[in-house]
Design an enzyme around this catalytic site. Structure first.
Site, PDB file in Angstrom:
ATOM      1  N   ASP A  56      53.531  33.359  35.628  1.00 20.88           N
ATOM      2  CA  ASP A  56      53.343  33.247  37.084  1.00 20.88           C
ATOM      3  C   ASP A  56      53.594  31.766  37.381  1.00 20.88           C
ATOM      4  O   ASP A  56      54.260  31.085  36.587  1.00 20.88           O
ATOM      5  CB  ASP A  56      51.933  33.703  37.496  1.00 20.88           C
ATOM      6  CG  ASP A  56      51.808  33.946  39.008  1.00 20.88           C
ATOM      7  OD1 ASP A  56      52.248  34.988  39.485  1.00 20.88           O
ATOM      8  OD2 ASP A  56      51.283  33.051  39.722  1.00 20.88           O
ATOM      9  N   LYS A 105      44.941  39.777  36.133  1.00 21.63           N
ATOM     10  CA  LYS A 105      45.582  38.474  36.378  1.00 21.63           C
ATOM     11  C   LYS A 105      44.755  37.413  35.674  1.00 21.63           C
ATOM     12  O   LYS A 105      43.556  37.584  35.476  1.00 21.63           O
ATOM     13  CB  LYS A 105      45.612  38.171  37.878  1.00 21.63           C
ATOM     14  CG  LYS A 105      46.586  37.096  38.268  1.00 21.63           C
ATOM     15  CD  LYS A 105      47.992  37.664  38.416  1.00 21.63           C
ATOM     16  CE  LYS A 105      49.033  36.598  38.675  1.00 21.63           C
ATOM     17  NZ  LYS A 105      50.317  37.214  39.064  1.00 21.63           N
ATOM     18  N   THR A 128      62.106  39.262  39.259  1.00 21.47           N
ATOM     19  CA  THR A 128      61.312  39.217  40.490  1.00 21.47           C
ATOM     20  C   THR A 128      62.200  38.871  41.686  1.00 21.47           C
ATOM     21  O   THR A 128      62.191  39.568  42.704  1.00 21.47           O
ATOM     22  CB  THR A 128      60.162  38.202  40.364  1.00 21.47           C
ATOM     23  OG1 THR A 128      59.469  38.451  39.145  1.00 21.47           O
ATOM     24  CG2 THR A 128      59.205  38.327  41.536  1.00 21.47           C
TER      25      THR A 128
HETATM   26  P1  NDP Z   1      57.124  28.707  39.653  1.00 20.93           P
HETATM   27  O1  NDP Z   1      56.054  27.894  39.056  1.00 20.93           O
HETATM   28  O2  NDP Z   1      58.365  28.974  38.882  1.00 20.93           O
HETATM   29  O3  NDP Z   1      57.566  28.116  41.070  1.00 20.93           O
HETATM   30  C1  NDP Z   1      56.669  27.945  42.098  1.00 20.93           C
HETATM   31  C2  NDP Z   1      57.375  27.286  43.259  1.00 20.93           C
HETATM   32  O4  NDP Z   1      56.499  27.299  44.385  1.00 20.93           O
HETATM   33  C3  NDP Z   1      57.723  25.843  43.009  1.00 20.93           C
HETATM   34  O5  NDP Z   1      58.875  25.493  43.735  1.00 20.93           O
HETATM   35  C4  NDP Z   1      56.489  25.127  43.526  1.00 20.93           C
HETATM   36  O6  NDP Z   1      56.717  23.775  43.882  1.00 20.93           O
HETATM   37  C5  NDP Z   1      56.144  25.951  44.719  1.00 20.93           C
HETATM   38  N1  NDP Z   1      54.690  25.883  44.955  1.00 20.93           N
HETATM   39  C6  NDP Z   1      53.707  26.303  44.119  1.00 20.93           C
HETATM   40  N2  NDP Z   1      52.501  26.045  44.615  1.00 20.93           N
HETATM   41  C7  NDP Z   1      52.723  25.468  45.800  1.00 20.93           C
HETATM   42  C8  NDP Z   1      51.876  24.960  46.793  1.00 20.93           C
HETATM   43  N3  NDP Z   1      50.533  25.019  46.657  1.00 20.93           N
HETATM   44  N4  NDP Z   1      52.437  24.439  47.897  1.00 20.93           N
HETATM   45  C9  NDP Z   1      53.794  24.385  48.029  1.00 20.93           C
HETATM   46  N5  NDP Z   1      54.650  24.827  47.100  1.00 20.93           N
HETATM   47  C10 NDP Z   1      54.121  25.366  46.010  1.00 20.93           C
HETATM   48  O7  NDP Z   1      56.413  30.098  40.049  1.00 20.93           O
HETATM   49  P2  NDP Z   1      57.069  31.505  40.364  1.00 20.93           P
HETATM   50  O8  NDP Z   1      58.381  31.339  41.011  1.00 20.93           O
HETATM   51  O9  NDP Z   1      56.953  32.337  39.158  1.00 20.93           O
HETATM   52  O10 NDP Z   1      56.019  32.105  41.427  1.00 20.93           O
HETATM   53  C11 NDP Z   1      56.169  31.934  42.834  1.00 20.93           C
HETATM   54  C12 NDP Z   1      55.377  33.002  43.548  1.00 20.93           C
HETATM   55  O11 NDP Z   1      55.850  34.299  43.158  1.00 20.93           O
HETATM   56  C13 NDP Z   1      53.872  33.021  43.264  1.00 20.93           C
HETATM   57  O12 NDP Z   1      53.195  33.469  44.408  1.00 20.93           O
HETATM   58  C14 NDP Z   1      53.746  34.096  42.188  1.00 20.93           C
HETATM   59  O13 NDP Z   1      52.456  34.643  42.132  1.00 20.93           O
HETATM   60  C15 NDP Z   1      54.768  35.094  42.689  1.00 20.93           C
HETATM   61  N6  NDP Z   1      55.293  36.045  41.708  1.00 20.93           N
HETATM   62  C16 NDP Z   1      55.836  35.633  40.537  1.00 20.93           C
HETATM   63  C17 NDP Z   1      56.355  36.564  39.647  1.00 20.93           C
HETATM   64  C18 NDP Z   1      57.021  36.156  38.399  1.00 20.93           C
HETATM   65  O14 NDP Z   1      57.520  37.053  37.704  1.00 20.93           O
HETATM   66  N7  NDP Z   1      57.103  34.897  38.037  1.00 20.93           N
HETATM   67  C19 NDP Z   1      56.269  38.007  39.927  1.00 20.93           C
HETATM   68  C20 NDP Z   1      55.742  38.325  41.239  1.00 20.93           C
HETATM   69  C21 NDP Z   1      55.259  37.371  42.071  1.00 20.93           C
HETATM   70  P3  NDP Z   1      56.199  22.586  42.920  1.00 20.93           P
HETATM   71  O15 NDP Z   1      57.062  22.679  41.719  1.00 20.93           O
HETATM   72  O16 NDP Z   1      56.372  21.363  43.732  1.00 20.93           O
HETATM   73  O17 NDP Z   1      54.751  22.901  42.630  1.00 20.93           O
HETATM   74  O1  2IT Z   2      52.616  38.593  40.273  1.00 21.63           O
HETATM   75  C1  2IT Z   2      53.259  39.213  39.404  1.00 21.63           C
HETATM   76  O2  2IT Z   2      53.590  40.387  39.541  1.00 21.63           O
HETATM   77  C2  2IT Z   2      53.658  38.469  38.197  1.00 21.63           C
HETATM   78  N1  2IT Z   2      53.397  37.282  38.099  1.00 21.63           N
HETATM   79  C3  2IT Z   2      54.350  39.181  37.065  1.00 21.63           C
HETATM   80  C4  2IT Z   2      53.352  39.920  36.219  1.00 21.63           C
HETATM   81  C5  2IT Z   2      53.878  40.511  34.951  1.00 21.63           C
HETATM   82  O3  2IT Z   2      53.044  41.032  34.199  1.00 21.63           O
HETATM   83  O4  2IT Z   2      55.075  40.486  34.688  1.00 21.63           O
END
Ligand code: NDP
Ligand code: 2IT
Length: 447
Positions: free
Chosen positions: A167, A127, A211
């Site tokens: 992420d 990561k 995801t």
């Molecule tokens: P994005 O940046 O697209 O979206 C994140 C969302 O979460 C936004 O709505 C954001 O609000 C909110 N958020 C982030 N930080 C905070 C915080 N500290 N407090 C409150 N709200 C928060 O990210 P993703 O959707 O890609 O990721 C979301 C989660 O999913 C994370 O935990 C990530 O690790 C996990 N994940 C992502 C994957 C991927 O493929 N993208 C795969 C697997 C897991 P704001 O815009 O106001 O900050």
């Molecule tokens: O938390 C996760 O699994 C991700 N942000 C996606 C990682 C990836 O390599 O696609």
């Protein structure tokens, strides 16, 4: 409870990684599951195997200097933790958020090892990220930051070495800028070095959706097991980013109804069902705030600035924003309001206290390393397409994703049963993931 044989391992982790609370939390949760493994198969504790899994193979921390639109020099810190390569090249996303520090990157990298193992695909765990805050930055600033980040990162990654992706704060735009700089520095079009790329230059169909879709496929299997389905279920999805948006889309497709979502500013509640086209327009196009949804909708929709989404009654809850966003108090509120399933779209969004509450109340709980594995699994499918210079249809890719999520679900359930803890998806995911990595590590000797 941690088995007494594993207690010294946890003590070493706490001592060696002082102050890294999220990393401690992630390690503790896995060690709590492993007592049952070493009771039955003590050989898995031999040759410091579990100690080795808890120590990253390599950690890289670097300065990222860049120049903002006012000609000011800005300095951020960049990270890449290459945690475990027993099953394949390090694989995992890059997060840009002001809260990023080494402890957070390590917790995410540690989780990623087991998640990637569960996917059944040949990927190790890693990561990265930076404490860079993309909010309010111009497109040019984002580009300069991504380029500077890659000027250092490029020497540590590669199609057979380490394959970053997105992420929080990193989507197709950022991946594009990073890929461009990598290509320029190395003078080679190495498509498989990053995933989450744009479709025209080697990205995979359905990666963007994977995801969120995957989490909902996982919950569909859970519901099937309970003899029910999504039809008419009230759902609450926290966040409104990549994972949340596509979870909501799939919930709707399966007949569920999403009544609330959020961002770090507040919560919107729309009893008619969240209008996803509007959320996507605000978040994916305008890069705006979720409060704009309520402004656009007017009466009929409520916006609670700083509100708590877990107070909204629902059948199914999907925390899809960030770590530790749902605590013991929130769990109690959800249980009181009748929640039956909680699935982590985000990484470790539920605190240990919340998980304990859900399990004690008989609420089915899916941990992130199983429920959100569809993103990284589809990244591995992107690598597969890149390696064969091929590009699959959306349908084919989504079919593979659905199949992988079904397999992960079944392997969690079977493993939990085998280890005497039916319906405990946490135990099932931790043990099933661990066994794959551990078997590969044992085969390779002490390295
Ligand atoms: P994005 O940046 O697209 O979206 C994140 C969302 O979460 C936004 O709505 C954001 O609000 C909110 N958020 C982030 N930080 C905070 C915080 N500290 N407090 C409150 N709200 C928060 O990210 P993703 O959707 O890609 O990721 C979301 C989660 O999913 C994370 O935990 C990530 O690790 C996990 N994940 C992502 C994957 C991927 O493929 N993208 C795969 C697997 C897991 P704001 O815009 O106001 O900050
Ligand atoms: O938390 C996760 O699994 C991700 N942000 C996606 C990682 C990836 O390599 O696609």
């Amino acid at each position: 409870m941690i088995d007494e044989k594993l207690q010294p391992i946890l003590s070493t982790v706490l001592h060696r990684n002082a102050g890294e609370a999220e990393f401690h939390q992630a390690v503790r949760e896995v060690l709590e599951s492993l007592g049952r493994v070493i009771a039955r198969h003590p050989e898995y504790a031999d040759e410091a195997l579990i100690e080795r899994i808890c120590e990253p193979e390599r950690q890289i921390i670097f300065r990222v200097p860049w120049i903002d639109d006012n000609d000011q020099v800005q300095i951020n810190r960049g990270f890449r933790v290459q945690f475990n390569s027993a099953l394949g090249p390090y694989k995992g996303g890059v997060r840009f958020h002001p809260s990023v520090n080494i402890g957070i990157v390590k917790f995410l990298g540690f989780e990623q090892i087991f998640k990637n193992a569960l996917s059944g695909l040949p990927i190790g765990g890693g990561k990265g990220g930076s404490d860079f805050d993309p909010k309010g930055r111009s497109d040019r600033e984002i580009m300069r930051f991504c380029q500077s980040f890659m000027v250092e990162l490029h020497r540590h990654i590669g199609e057979y070495v380490d394959v970053p992706a997105g992420d929080i704060g990193v989507g197709a735009r950022e991946i594009g800028y990073m890929f461009g700089m990598y290509k320029r520095l190395n003078n080679r079009f190495e498509a498989g070095v990053l995933t989450g790329k744009g479709l025209v230059y080697g990205g995979s169909r359905a990666r963007k959706e994977a995801t969120g879709f995957g989490t909902v496929y996982f919950v569909r299997s859970m519901l099937e097991n309970m003899g029910t389905d999504f039809e008419d279920k009230r759902c609450v999805v926290s966040g409104s980013g990549n994972v949340a948006i596509y979870a909501m889309q799939k919930i709707n497709a399966f007949g569920g109804k999403v009544v609330a979502c959020s961002d770090s500013g507040g919560v919107i509640i729309d009893e008619d069902g969240i209008d996803l086209d509007l959320v996507r327009e605000i978040k994916e196009e305008r890069r705006g705030r979720i409060s704009e949804y309520a402004e656009a909708k007017g009466a009929g929709c409520t916006y609670k600035h700083g509100g708590n989404i877990w107070d909204v009654p629902c059948d199914l809850a999907f925390p899809c924003a960030t770590q530790n966003e749902l605590d013991g108090r929130d769990a109690k509120a959800l249980i009181k309001n009748g929640v039956t399933v909680v699935a982590e779209g985000a990484n470790m969004p539920c605190t240990p206290e919340a998980v304990k509450q859900f399990q004690a109340a008989g609420v089915r709980f899916a941990p992130g390393k199983a429920a959100n594995a569809g993103g990284v699994a589809t990244s591995a499918l992107e690598m597969q397409q890149n390696a064969s210079r091929d590009s699959w249809s959306f349908e084919k890719t989504e079919e593979r994703l659905a199949e992988i999520m079904g397999n992960i679900h079944d392997s969690c359930v079977q493993t939990a049963d085998e280890y005497g803890a039916p319906d405990d998806y946490v135990l099932g995911a931790n043990i099933a993931g661990f066994l794959r990595v551990a078997d590969a590590m044992r085969a390779m000797g002490v390295i």
